[in-house]
Structures are given as structure tokens and as C-alpha cells.
Enzyme design. Structure first.
Site, PDB file in Angstrom:
ATOM      1  N   LYS A 138       0.848  -1.273   0.000  1.00  0.00           N
ATOM      2  CA  LYS A 138      -0.121   0.038   0.252  1.00  0.00           C
ATOM      3  C   LYS A 138       0.763   1.372  -0.008  1.00  0.00           C
ATOM      4  O   LYS A 138       1.840   1.299   0.874  1.00  0.00           O
ATOM      5  CB  LYS A 138      -0.904  -0.090   1.417  1.00  0.00           C
ATOM      6  CG  LYS A 138      -1.953  -1.220   1.121  1.00  0.00           C
ATOM      7  CD  LYS A 138      -2.875  -1.056  -0.160  1.00  0.00           C
ATOM      8  CE  LYS A 138      -3.873  -1.975  -0.471  1.00  0.00           C
ATOM      9  NZ  LYS A 138      -4.437  -1.967  -1.661  1.00  0.00           N
TER      10      LYS A 138
ATOM     11  N   LYS B 103     -12.936  -7.543  -8.682  1.00  0.00           N
ATOM     12  CA  LYS B 103     -13.377  -7.505  -7.432  1.00  0.00           C
ATOM     13  C   LYS B 103     -15.000  -8.045  -7.691  1.00  0.00           C
ATOM     14  O   LYS B 103     -15.872  -7.438  -8.223  1.00  0.00           O
ATOM     15  CB  LYS B 103     -13.548  -6.120  -6.645  1.00  0.00           C
ATOM     16  CG  LYS B 103     -12.107  -5.838  -6.007  1.00  0.00           C
ATOM     17  CD  LYS B 103     -12.241  -4.757  -5.102  1.00  0.00           C
ATOM     18  CE  LYS B 103     -10.831  -4.651  -4.286  1.00  0.00           C
ATOM     19  NZ  LYS B 103      -9.662  -3.911  -5.278  1.00  0.00           N
TER      20      LYS B 103
HETATM   21 MG    MG Z   1      -6.001  -2.196  -5.663  1.00  0.00          MG
END
Ligand code: MG
Length: 367
Positions: free
Chosen positions: A165, A265
Site C-alpha cells: 500500500k 473484485k
Molecule cells: Mg487495488
């Protein structure tokens, strides 16, 4: 076969690591997951699950799932759960958008279809392909040193794929990337995911500074157009996630050659029906896919593994083992990561049986 009753459960799932942080100061400590049980007049039952990553990641939030199902559910009683195309059209007719609300319903109906046919969902999605699926581990946003330590700990558990991240200040993000990739081993795959946290000028400075590093860059900026601009200035493999939010956008992006990988997703597209279409469009266009979801436990993880296992191996860029991030499971038969890999369950449907004690009492009954 007809849908006779829909039960909805709220499941609170604390994260094993305590906190998960990503760009923009966003972080969560616990998943607020919604499990849907769809019952039929023939006695077959299917389960689905959806879990937004808090209210500030995608345009989705946990209470919205329940409110949306209360709106949509009554229109689904009496429909054939095995007619997935018809079911999806009827859901779209009664609730515009809100794909994440439809995702657990669509997933539960795939579970029923598989049980009715005596086939696993991965068989229905095209058939199991290749060996066990490689999982990536998301490394929560932290100091460069702590992120390197975290990656090392997950490497020791067997992971060979990492998603760092990033997406805060440029200098620290470059240091994060250097710290983690400095310890990379041959064969590992690393992605720097900014979750749309950089402006274009910041993203351009980062990709220029890391030019010699073997790493993929994911969703550096918020908008599709900003990302396309960055993409045209970097030699790194380029991943789009949040920007690819519908089949129409994917068609445009394939035409623009806007990315090398798309993150699918399941809840972003309203379930397995559209996610399979997106996967197949990517494969047809020569673009690899990451199969994942915004969060969730054993049912989401089962759905992910069925879609991933039915994807040609060369196109499987990454896959998320959502349930590995949690302290405990909620279903028997769920796929469990072994080292850095995971496999889809063999049984009919999704192949998982939720434990009643983990679900608690339903918060909603629609019949
Ligand atoms: Mg992502």
C-alpha cells in the site's frame, strides 16, 4: 425451482493484524460482512457474502447492503435462482446500480445452480484450469521499515506475491517500494497500489524514481484519464482496479490499452455473473486479471477461488485469500491458504457450509 425465502446475517470479523491502512488516511479494524442465505421451494439452499472495505473505499457500505437487500429482496421471491441472466436483469430493473447489493444474491444463486447440477461453481464458470492459485498479501501502509518487516514475515508464511500500500507522500512511497523490493527473491511478484492516492505529478515522480525496479504499479490516481496519462509515461506493468467499475469502462480501457492487468473484485460488478464476463473480456483482450473482492470471509473466498481456478493460468496475475486476514472462519469446507497458495473447493456449488453459530440470528427475513 423458485426462491422461497431470503435470510440476511450480519457478521463482525475482526482483522488478524488489528488494523489495515491505505492511502488517504483510510483504515479499518474489522469487516462488517453480510451473509445471504437463499432458500428454495425444492429445499436447496445457497449462500452469498459481501463485505465493503469500510464506507470510504468503493461506493459501497455495509449498512447499504442491508438496506438495498430490503428494497430488492421482495422482488426476487418466486424467481428461478438457476436462471442467472434473468435474475440479474430483474435485479437491475428494480434497483439501478448498487452492484455490491446484488453481489451476495447472485453468488448465492450460483451456489444453488451448482448444487442443482451437482457441479462446482468453477466447473460452471468454464472448468478448473491449472495448479493451485498463487495468493498475494496486501502490506498495510506503514513506515518503509515496518512494511519490509511485514513482507518478510509473510514471505516466511509462504507468500511469493505482495501488494504494497502506497499513495501518500512521494519520498516516503519511494522509500517504501525500495525497502520492500530490496529484499525480493527471484520469482516473486510485487505491486505498488496507491488506491488512487496520488495526483498525476506525484505518480509521475514515483514511477520515474523506481524505473529500474521490477514492480507493477496499481491505480496510481483516482480517475481513468489521470491513470491513462501516467500509464503512457511508465514502462512498469500497469494495473487498474477502482477505475474499471463496469463492462462499458473495460471495453474502453481495452481499446485504449490502458492497463496490463485488471483487478476483478466480485462485488464491484454485482457478483459472479458479470465478473465472469469481465474476466472473459480481459482474457480475450490479452489482459491478465487479479481475482479478489473488497473483503469478506469464507464464502467470498470460495467464490474468488472458483473464478480464479477457472481462469487460464497465464492470465492469473494475482488472487486474494480474503479469509486469511481474519482470526477465524465462518464455514466448513472453505478454501484455506497453504503456504502462499489456495485451491477452489471440490464439492457442488461453492462447496462451503456456513456454521450457524458464526452467523448468529438473521437480521432480516424476506418471504
Ligand atoms: Mg487495488
Amino acid at each position: 425451482m423458485k426462491i422461497s425465502r431470503i435470510l440476511v446475517y450480519c457478521v463482525d470479523l475482526p482483522l488478524k493484524e488489528g488494523t489495515y491502512s491505505f492511502s488517504g488516511g483510510r483504515s479499518i479494524r474489522s469487516y462488517d460482512s453480510t451473509v445471504v442465505r437463499i432458500e428454495t421451494d425444492e429445499g436447496l439452499v445457497g449462500y452469498g457474502e459481501v463485505c465493503p472495505l469500510g464506507p470510504a473505499y468503493l461506493p459501497a457500505y455495509a449498512a447499504g447492503v442491508r438496506t438495498g437487500i430490503a428494497e430488492l429482496g421482495p422482488h426476487l421471491i418466486g424467481l428461478d435462482p438457476t436462471a442467472l441472466g434473468v435474475l440479474n436483469r430483474i435485479m437491475d430493473r428494480h434497483l439501478k446500480g448498487h452492484a455490491y447489493v446484488k453481489s451476495p444474491i447472485d453468488m448465492a444463486c450460483w451456489d444453488i445452480l451448482g448444487k442443482a447440477a451437482g457441479l462446482s461453481v468453477s466447473t460452471l464458470l468454464g472448468g478448473r484450469q491449472g495448479e493451485a492459485i498463487d495468493c498475494y498479501r496486501a502490506i498495510s501502509l506503514d513506515t518503509p521499515e515496518r512494511m519490509a518487516e511485514s513482507a518478510a514475515a509473510y514471505r516466511a508464511e509462504g507468500y511469493r506475491r505482495f501488494q504494497l500500500k502506497v499513495g501518500s507522500d512521494v519520498g516516503t512511497d519511494i522509500a517504501r517500494i525500495e525497502a520492500v523490493t530490496g529484499n525480493s527473491k527471484p520469482g516473486e511478484r510485487v505491486v505498488a497500489d496507491a488506491n488512487g492516492g496520488w495526483l498525476a505529478h506525484e505518480a509521475l515522480r514515483v514511477v520515474d524514481a523506481i524505473r529500474g525496479i521490477d514492480i507493477a504499479v496499481e491505480q496510481p490516481c483516482l480517475s481513468y484519464e489521470e491513470n491513462l496519462g501516467v500509464r503512457r509515461h511508465t514502462p512498469h506493468p500497469f494495473v487498474l482496479d477502482e477505475s474499471i467499475d463496469s463492462p462499458a469502462v473495460l471495453i474502453r480501457a481495452l481499446g485504449d490499452r490502458a492497463m496490463d492487468v485488471v483487478n476483478i473484485k466480485i462485488s464491484k460488478y454485482g457478483g459472479l455473473t458479470i465478473s465472469r464476463q469481465m474476466r472473459d473480456m480481459c482474457v480475450a483482450g490479452g489482459v491478465a486479471v487479479t481475482i479478489e473482492d473488497s473483503g469478506g470471509s469464507d464464502i467470498v473466498t470460495a467464490a474468488i477461488t472458483h473464478l480464479a481456478h477457472s481462469t487460464p493460468e497465464q492470465f492469473r496475475f494475482n488472487c486474494s485469500d480474503c479469509n486469511s486476514y481474519l482470526g477465524h472462519g465462518i464455514a466448513d469446507g472453505a478454501p484455506r491458504r497453504v503456504g502462499g497458495r489456495i485451491e477452489a473447493p471440490d464439492g457442488p456449488g461453492l462447496g462451503v457450509s456456513p456454521e450457524p453459530a458464526r452467523l448468529g440470528d438473521p437480521v432480516m427475513k424476506i418471504e
